[in-house]
Design an enzyme around this catalytic site. Structure first.
Site, short mmCIF file in Angstrom:
data_model
loop_
_atom_site.label_atom_id
_atom_site.label_comp_id
_atom_site.label_asym_id
_atom_site.label_seq_id
_atom_site.Cartn_x
_atom_site.Cartn_y
_atom_site.Cartn_z
N LYS A 134 30.56 -38.35 -62.60
CA LYS A 134 30.33 -38.10 -64.02
C LYS A 134 30.32 -36.60 -64.16
O LYS A 134 29.98 -35.89 -63.22
CB LYS A 134 28.97 -38.66 -64.45
N HIS A 137 27.19 -32.15 -67.15
CA HIS A 137 27.20 -31.77 -68.55
C HIS A 137 25.97 -30.97 -68.93
O HIS A 137 25.07 -30.75 -68.12
CB HIS A 137 27.38 -32.98 -69.45
N HIS A 140 22.35 -31.70 -67.99
CA HIS A 140 21.80 -31.37 -66.68
C HIS A 140 21.39 -29.90 -66.57
O HIS A 140 20.80 -29.48 -65.58
CB HIS A 140 22.80 -31.69 -65.56
N1 ARG Z 1 20.68 -38.49 -61.27
C1 ARG Z 1 19.65 -38.66 -62.23
C2 ARG Z 1 20.20 -38.43 -63.63
O1 ARG Z 1 21.17 -37.75 -63.80
C3 ARG Z 1 18.49 -37.71 -62.02
C4 ARG Z 1 17.78 -37.87 -60.70
C5 ARG Z 1 16.41 -37.28 -60.73
N2 ARG Z 1 15.72 -37.38 -59.48
C6 ARG Z 1 15.13 -38.47 -59.00
N3 ARG Z 1 14.58 -38.43 -57.81
N4 ARG Z 1 15.12 -39.60 -59.66
O2 ARG Z 1 19.63 -38.94 -64.57
#
Ligand code: ARG
Length: 575
Positions: A134, A137, A140
């Site tokens: 993905k 963006h 983030h």
């Molecule tokens: N990849 C997830 C997202 O983009 C965020 C991950 C955050 N870290 C975690 N340990 N859950 O929403």
């Protein structure tokens, strides 16, 4: 260098009050904690509100204030100690303030405000964590820059910080992507379009699946294959991951962010089994419609999903496995998770599960949520494909900054490099300038306004201070003696009082996980400094006056650079 021992008026006042106080069980922390900066500086520089003491001492607050005023008497640190209603107000004596604050800043340099109390302790910060295949963006952006700044702030306090990029590299979305790739993609197209092509395929999957729900089954089947170690599925997954990582790396390079670990969700695959066993053994797992869950009714939360009907793991399962692994590997005193507010329940749920597993350190898991970032009022979403890529945002910022430089200061040396620092700084500051829980609307006009409350404004102020110092031929190594009595202009004293606050602001920013406390502070400092610069000429005939004012300029420059550094923003010497 005198790390840790900064001028601390709250401690000085606490000493004074403790000395005259007759109440045996009044402790220092109580007094220290009560002290506050009056909203109206005409009242004083610090105030002790006596309401709380009033309950304890059974006396009206204004009487306590008066009594304390009488008992405390004169102190070299205060020009005035005065009861005003229920408050006891203290005014800083200018000379010791100036001597100590500027002396400490010159002494410590960019370590002014740093501490050592975190030494030997680790903090794990899980941040950025974009999802593979993905786009990276603007959503983030906040996680990336808040996490990066918190790591810098905590390191400044002596902690060792382990920055972890918990990449979203596992889950059903890979099944969707492979399905879409098989149906509508080709190797050549992916090689050509890279992440954009992956995104096109992902978006196409969602529009097509709305018409034909059987696609969802196909996607699930592909993900099952990945989990089962099917060669073709794994190879595609690996390939998509590499394409994404290259793209992410370009953004991290622009931001100059490095992680200590890039272990993503897939890293925990072989650790899930043990977690499930442990949950079972501890009697926490129950079945719900074929899935395995931890019931959280008693805590007013929906159940935490551990395994799906088909036995595959979930986001929360991987988070629990990751937490156990991190505790074992790093022995953290705290583990921070920086994500959007939409994930608050997810973290509450699995933090509770870790607690129910009997781990007392569950209390050291902290979710750090933040609000939405939007550009011109539009919410950023992947599914619809209407996203602004972070890389694009950063390169545009750099480009626009270069145009401004070409217009305003075409002869500037290292134009490209400065444009990069300032353009990136504008974006980073934009994301860190308000309380993190608030939604942020990013606008170019605002972010790049050199006179607004922006990153470029701070950088510009820093460059201005640098230029004054350069022009004066000021030497940091030379004799730094100065006469503090020379800095008696109100505008100069205002700057010095603000400089005094820096170490305390850093501590508050850390305690509240709130980099914006530093952003706000730096804006105040820059505004106070520009006020001083407007009122007081620095290069003057009176050598002693000039020396004292230069010392002030050097101190401001130092603290601006340190503060910007803690936000992850560079401070160029020239702009
Ligand atoms: N990849 C997830 C997202 O983009 C965020 C991950 C955050 N870290 C975690 N340990 N859950 O929403």
């Amino acid at each position: 260098m005198r790390k840790n021992s900064y001028l601390d008026y709250k401690a000085i006042i606490t000493d004074l009050v403790m000395k005259v106080n007759e109440d045996a069980d009044l402790d220092r922390e109580t007094i220290y904690g009560l002290l506050e900066y009056p909203p109206d500086p005409n009242l004083g520089d610090l105030a002790l509100p006596c309401f709380k003491l009033s309950k304890k001492w059974r006396k009206a607050p204004h009487l306590i204030a008066e009594e304390l005023q009488g008992k405390i008497g004169p102190s070299p640190y205060f020009s005035e100690v005065k009861a005003t209603g229920p408050y006891l107000n203290f005014r800083f004596a200018p000379v010791p303030l100036t001597r100590e604050v500027l002396g400490q800043i010159l002494d410590c340099g960019e370590e002014y405000g740093a501490r050592t109390f975190g030494e030997g302790q680790k903090i794990v910060i899980d941040y950025s964590s974009p999802n593979i295949a993905k786009p990276f963006h603007v959503g983030h952006l906040s996680s990336t820059v808040i996490g990066n700044s918190l790591a810098k702030i905590y390191r400044f306090l002596g902690y060792e910080c382990v920055g972890i990029n918990h990449l979203g590299d596992w889950g059903t979305q890979f099944g969707k992507l492979i399905t879409a790739y098989k149906k509508w993609g080709s190797e050549a197209e992916v090689k050509k379009g890279l992440i954009n092509e992956l995104m096109r395929l992902y978006v196409k999957f969602h529009t097509e699946a709305e018409k034909d729900p059987s696609l969802e089954d196909e996607a699930r089947e592909w993900f099952r294959k990945i989990e089962a170690g099917d060669e073709e599925a794994l190879a595609l997954w690996q390939w998509f991951k590499e394409i994404s990582l290259e793209e992410f790396q370009r953004v991290y390079d622009l931001l100059e962010i490095t992680f200590q670990s890039q272990a993503g969700e897939s890293f925990y695959n072989d650790k899930i089994g043990a977690v499930v066993e442990e949950l079972k053994a501890k009697g926490l797992l129950t079945e719900s419609e074929g899935a395995a869950v931890v019931n959280l009714d008693a805590y007013g939360m929906p159940p935490c999903l551990i395994l799906k009907k088909d036995g595959s793991s979930l986001y929360a399962t991987r988070d629990i496995a990751a937490a156990l692994y991190r505790k074992k590997t790093y022995g953290f005193v705290k583990a921070l998770y920086v994500t959007g507010m939409a994930q608050s329940l997810h973290f509450q749920q699995w933090f509770k599960v870790v607690e129910l597993m009997g781990y007392e350190w569950a209390k050291d898991l902290v979710h750090i949520p933040f609000g939405l970032v939007s550009l011109k009022g539009e919410k950023l979403s992947t599914r619809k494909g209407r996203v602004v890529l972070l890389e694009e945002l950063l390169t545009t910022a750099i480009q626009k900054t270069l145009e401004i430089i070409n217009e305003k200061n075409p002869g500037l040396a290292n134009k490209e490099e400065v444009a990069r620092s300032v353009g990136v700084g504008a974006v980073v500051f934009g994301a860190l300038s308000v309380n993190r829980i608030k939604d942020v609307t990013f606008s170019w006009e605002e972010a790049l306004n050199f006179e607004g409350e922006t990153g470029p404004y701070l950088q510009y102020t820093h460059a201005r201070a640098s230029s004054i110092i350069r022009k004066a031929g000021f030497d940091y190594e030379a004799d730094l003696a100065f006469d503090p009595e020379k800095l008696d202009d109100p505008a100069a004293l205002k700057v010095i009082k603000t400089l005094y606050l820096f170490p305390e602001k850093v501590m508050t920013a850390a305690a509240e996980y709130e980099p914006s406390i530093i952003s706000r502070y730096l804006i105040d400092l820059a505004q106070d400094f520009n006020g001083f610069y407007h009122e007081c000429q620095v290069l003057v005939d009176d050598r002693k006056l000039q020396q004292a004012r230069l010392i002030l300029v050097a101190a401001v420059k130092t603290v601006l650079a340190t503060g910007l550094g803690l936000l992850g923003i560079k401070a160029p010497e020239q702009m």
